[in-house]
Motif scaffolding. Structure first.
Motif, PDB file in Angstrom:
ATOM      1  N   CYS A   1       0.748  -1.081   0.168  1.00  6.73           N
ATOM      2  CA  CYS A   1       0.074  -0.025   0.021  1.00  6.73           C
ATOM      3  C   CYS A   1       0.856   1.255   0.080  1.00  6.73           C
ATOM      4  CB  CYS A   1      -0.930  -0.069   1.223  1.00  6.73           C
ATOM      5  SG  CYS A   1      -2.157   1.391   1.359  1.00  6.73           S
ATOM      6  N   VAL A   2       0.427   2.212  -0.850  1.00 10.16           N
ATOM      7  CA  VAL A   2       1.341   3.591  -0.901  1.00 10.16           C
ATOM      8  C   VAL A   2       0.185   4.532  -0.642  1.00 10.16           C
ATOM      9  CG1 VAL A   2       2.507   5.132  -2.224  1.00 10.16           C
ATOM     10  CG2 VAL A   2       3.013   2.525  -2.463  1.00 10.16           C
TER      11      VAL A   2
ATOM     12  N   VAL B   1      -3.234   1.972  -3.680  1.00  6.43           N
ATOM     13  CA  VAL B   1      -3.101   3.461  -3.247  1.00  6.43           C
ATOM     14  C   VAL B   1      -4.274   4.180  -2.811  1.00  6.43           C
ATOM     15  CG1 VAL B   1      -2.279   5.459  -4.681  1.00  6.43           C
ATOM     16  CG2 VAL B   1      -1.726   3.089  -5.590  1.00  6.43           C
TER      17      VAL B   1
ATOM     18  N   CYS C   1      -5.407   1.688   4.750  1.00  7.94           N
ATOM     19  CA  CYS C   1      -4.478   0.404   3.984  1.00  7.94           C
ATOM     20  C   CYS C   1      -4.727  -0.767   4.521  1.00  7.94           C
ATOM     21  CB  CYS C   1      -2.866   1.182   3.977  1.00  7.94           C
ATOM     22  SG  CYS C   1      -2.653   2.576   2.847  1.00  7.94           S
TER      23      CYS C   1
ATOM     24  N   CYS D   1       2.738   0.139   5.108  1.00  9.30           N
ATOM     25  CA  CYS D   1       2.167   1.154   4.290  1.00  9.30           C
ATOM     26  C   CYS D   1       3.314   2.095   4.108  1.00  9.30           C
ATOM     27  CB  CYS D   1       1.057   2.039   4.767  1.00  9.30           C
ATOM     28  SG  CYS D   1       0.434   3.152   3.721  1.00  9.30           S
ATOM     29  N   SER D   2       3.679   2.679   2.901  1.00 11.10           N
ATOM     30  CA  SER D   2       4.542   3.855   2.395  1.00 11.10           C
ATOM     31  C   SER D   2       4.123   5.058   2.164  1.00 11.10           C
ATOM     32  CB  SER D   2       5.511   3.383   1.282  1.00 11.10           C
ATOM     33  OG  SER D   2       6.285   2.065   1.507  1.00 11.10           O
TER      34      SER D   2
ATOM     35  N   VAL E   1       4.314   8.705   0.293  1.00 11.30           N
ATOM     36  CA  VAL E   1       5.336   9.702  -0.691  1.00 11.30           C
ATOM     37  C   VAL E   1       4.569  10.870  -0.704  1.00 11.30           C
ATOM     38  CG1 VAL E   1       5.960   9.686  -3.005  1.00 11.30           C
ATOM     39  CG2 VAL E   1       5.886   7.396  -1.684  1.00 11.30           C
TER      40      VAL E   1
END
Length: 567
Positions: A120-121, A160, A266, A275-276, A278
């Motif tokens: 997940c991002v 996402v 997420c 989870c990342s 950005v």
């Protein structure tokens, strides 16, 4: 051809791995050729310099060379010959078989990847925290990039989340006009609870000092937080050395609460797939986002806050502005220029504006008028075409340059036409040419001029001997899935906070594909005379161009651009 080979689509990476394995060396010795001149003689090359470094005297054992053409594998291209040349060890692919295998695995429109998600991002675009009126072209660049990256990641099976959710959705017309798919909503009670929790954490934080409203205190400030000492204590790398004291407001906490809520949404699949986050931010707002990044680490020392990364967009320089230009003005300006280019190219077919014909008023005057209630009408079909071409022009203008580099927007540059080979309009034009080709063929079939296109297994791909045909297959159809993977690839976790992504890859791929397809299409007559002895070649070419059309559609879908059936 073996059954196992027929089951899997050939790929560049798998073929290169097989070639390297055949020479028994761990180093990557082989390269894929792409230039038309070299492709006349070879498809893969192990350069002489690389061979000299890997083998004594650069001499590859004869048994290794003779074994290369017999390489097999489910994703390995069929190889015909391997020979020593002055340039190095050269390999040619068995082209008819390669056509057969690749054109039997046509890339359909992108869909969410089947099976479990691979992570997940959260993509956070700080530019959207401001009001729509404050949106400038530099902000638009980061929003378009986040929107495109989200599509690419989803196509690779990544979950996402886009942040922040838009409020007052109707006022974000420019995002709708640019076909940007962004969530909207107020957040509800969950967001209110998250803000309250962050306030409580702020009250317990040793780095924070509460602020009483009074003389000398900025309005809305509830706390002062020492960021610099925290960064030094934690040994965090990559942050601006000027980070010091942050004045925290309710709005600051709301931004963090929205990020927290997105992380909670997420799907949890264990620590390995945490989870990342950005932050997609333009360089002028990078410092402010670093402040929020550190504040979130202080208030929520969870694993996800340690995974924050910053994808920074370079500056957008606007030339010839009479005054600061907003994102909406920029869109209307490019739309007017696209309309003028269409009138010049197509004349009365595109002429649909009453009282505002091309040249009647200046671009800037038209832009100002367009911000008012519309007083003109355009034929609906052409309006849709011009709207789509405008979106394509802007998306390619913003996304075909590496995100770290500066973009220069010349507002008086009217070369936003289908003639510019570097433009989004040129890409859309070539996509429409394919639609016209297949529409013409279908009508001819219905009229009995041609028989229907036979199944792939009945086609004779040895008829495809034109240089441009192999170029389209080898440089575009073959690597396309890997191009999408490369464009969606985010770097693995590292100590710094900045990351880079290949977000320009798809636009550049489409531009180059359009140039090579256009060159081939202008040179080769696809729909020939209706003589049976010519059908084999015509059908093979149609199957090839059908695959090219599908690649266009799939790549454009990552940009939220619908293919046009006519221009």
């Amino acid at each position: 051809m073996g059954e196992e080979m027929g089951e899997s689509r050939p790929g560049v990476a798998a073929t290169l791995r097989a070639l390297n394995g055949a020479l028994g060396r761990p180093a990557s010795l082989w390269v894929k050729e792409s230039g038309a001149r070299n492709l006349r003689h070879r498809d893969f090359l192990a350069p002489r310099a690389a061979l000299s470094a890997a083998f004594p005297g650069g001499q590859v054992p004869p048994e290794a060379v003779s074994a290369v053409p017999s390489l097999r594998g489910p994703a390995v291209l069929p190889l015909r010959i391997c020979r020593q040349t002055p340039a190095g060890l050269a390999v040619q692919v068995h082209r008819p078989e390669a056509f057969q295998r690749l054109l039997g695995h046509l890339p359909g429109p992108p869909a969410p990847a089947a099976g479990p998600r691979t992570g997940c991002v959260v993509l956070h675009c700080p530019a959207l925290h401001s009001s729509p009126a404050a949106l400038r072209p530099r902000h638009l660049r980061s929003v378009l990039l986040a929107d495109h990256l989200a599509q690419l990641l989803r196509a690779q099976g990544v979950d996402v989340r886009l942040v922040p959710a838009l409020s007052e959705e109707r006022s974000w017309d420019v995002l709708r006009q640019l076909r940007i798919c962004w969530p909207s909503g107020s957040g509800g009670s969950a967001l209110t609870d998250a803000i309250s929790a962050l306030k409580a954490a702020l009250g317990r934080c040793p780095c924070a000092t509460a602020c009483e409203q009074g003389p000398g205190t900025a309005e809305g400030v509830i706390s002062k937080v020492q960021l610099k000492s925290f960064v030094e204590q934690q040994g965090l790398l990559g942050y601006d050395p000027n980070l010091d004291v942050l004045l925290v407001t309710e709005r600051t906490l709301r931004s963090l609460a929205e990020l927290q809520e997105a992380v909670l949404q997420c799907p949890a699949k264990g620590q390995s797939s945490c989870c990342s986050i950005v932050h997609v931010v333009n360089c002028e707002e990078e410092f402010q986002q670093q402040q929020l990044d550190v504040l979130w680490r202080i208030l929520d020392p969870g694993a996800h806050t340690a995974l924050q990364k910053h994808l920074v967009c370079g500056p957008v320089k606007v030339t010839n502005p009479s005054s600061p230009i907003g994102a909406d003005q920029y869109f209307q300006l490019r739309k007017r220029q696209m309309y003028e280019a269409s009138v010049i190219k197509y004349g009365e077919l595109a002429q649909g504006v009453s009282g505002l014909g091309a040249g009647n008023i200046s671009t800037w005057e038209w832009t100002k008028l367009s911000m008012m209630a519309p007083t003109f009408s355009i034929d609906e079909a052409w309006k849709e075409v011009i709207d789509t071409l405008t979106v394509a022009a802007i998306r390619f203008e913003m996304l075909s340059t590496a995100h770290r580099s500066q973009i220069t927007l010349d507002l008086e540059n009217n070369n936003i036409s289908t003639k510019g080979t570097k433009s989004g309009a040129f890409v859309m034009y070539n996509c429409a040419r394919l639609a016209t080709l297949f529409g013409t063929f279908q009508r001819a079939v219905e009229q009995g001029t041609y028989p229907p296109l036979p199944p792939v297994s009945d086609l004779n791909f040895s008829c495809l001997r034109e240089e441009g045909e192999w170029l389209l297959l080898f440089n575009y159809l073959l690597p396309f899935p890997e191009v999408l993977q490369q464009a969606a690839q985010l770097p693995p976790p590292s100590k710094g906070i900045r990351i880079t992504a290949n977000t320009e890859t798809v636009c550049k791929f489409l531009i180059q594909l359009s140039m090579d397809f256009s060159s081939y299409y202008n040179r080769v007559h696809i729909l020939g005379e209706p003589f049976p002895h010519l059908f084999d070649q015509m059908f093979a070419r149609l199957q090839l161009l059908g695959a090219v059309r599908d690649v266009f559609h799939s790549a454009l879908a990552t940009l939220h651009l619908p293919p046009l059936s006519q221009i």
